[in-house]
Design an enzyme around this catalytic site. Sequence first.
Site, PDB file in Angstrom:
ATOM      1  N   ASP A 294      22.280 -97.904  81.813  1.00 13.27           N
ATOM      2  CA  ASP A 294      23.789 -98.186  81.780  1.00 13.27           C
ATOM      3  C   ASP A 294      23.996 -99.510  82.546  1.00 13.27           C
ATOM      4  OD1 ASP A 294      23.991 -95.781  80.676  1.00 13.27           O
ATOM      5  OD2 ASP A 294      24.985 -94.854  82.352  1.00 13.27           O
TER       6      ASP A 294
ATOM      7  N   ASP B 183      33.026 -87.988  74.175  1.00  9.41           N
ATOM      8  CA  ASP B 183      32.788 -87.641  75.619  1.00  9.41           C
ATOM      9  C   ASP B 183      34.189 -86.908  75.950  1.00  9.41           C
ATOM     10  OD1 ASP B 183      30.789 -89.480  75.636  1.00  9.41           O
ATOM     11  OD2 ASP B 183      32.046 -91.160  76.217  1.00  9.41           O
TER      12      ASP B 183
END
Length: 238
Positions: free
Chosen positions: A7, A129
């Site tokens: 990330d 998500d």
Amino acid sequence: MIFPAIDLKAGQSVRLYQGDFDQTTVVNADPVAQARTVNAAGLQQLHVVDLDGAKDGQPQNYATIAAIRKAFTGLMELGGGIRSFELAQRYLTLGIDRLILGSVALTQPALVKRLLAEYGPERIVIGIDGQDGYVAINGWFEQSQTKMSQLMRDMVQAGARHFIVTDVARDGTLRGPNIGLYLQLKEKCPEANLIASGGVRNLSDVQLLQASGFQDVIIGKALAAGKVTLPALAEVDG
């Protein structure tokens, strides 16, 4: 396939706690070197997210992403802030194997359908998500009123096959994956391939997911925290 995660925030590899930008831990100041260690361990898949891009809606770590792509051998998937056809093309031309489309699956379904029609379901992956069964968008800063299962059904009808599903409440917590959520979604959309993301603590969690029918798993925090090693993941990679 098992996907180690990188990330990106301000050019560094980081981990967030439940997607909170105020709870950031630097994993590696050199994400390119980190990508090379994934290859060195025998893994040929990598999951990369431009966190700044997801937050701002436009690419913020392009140079770093390009450098990772150049250094990494194998399948590389990328998500975070991909909200135009032109940017998607740019990343695919760069050599990204699979693009992850998250917020736009809900806010710009026509764009996702166009990309699926142009590049097919092996190159366009849908990221869903959510929390408590509802979709979160824009870097998880907004909670929608759309159920995760409904968005998945809509995207299957649009031609999507692969779905990265993340329970926001589990991400970065090392609390274990939400297998119940995955099983519920799989029951409603049996033709979809679910890629499990969020909460994986150790090798046992990976094996439990695989035994439950979910062969594709993304792992970030457990690697960063030393709860599992890349060589160990390579041994169970399917």
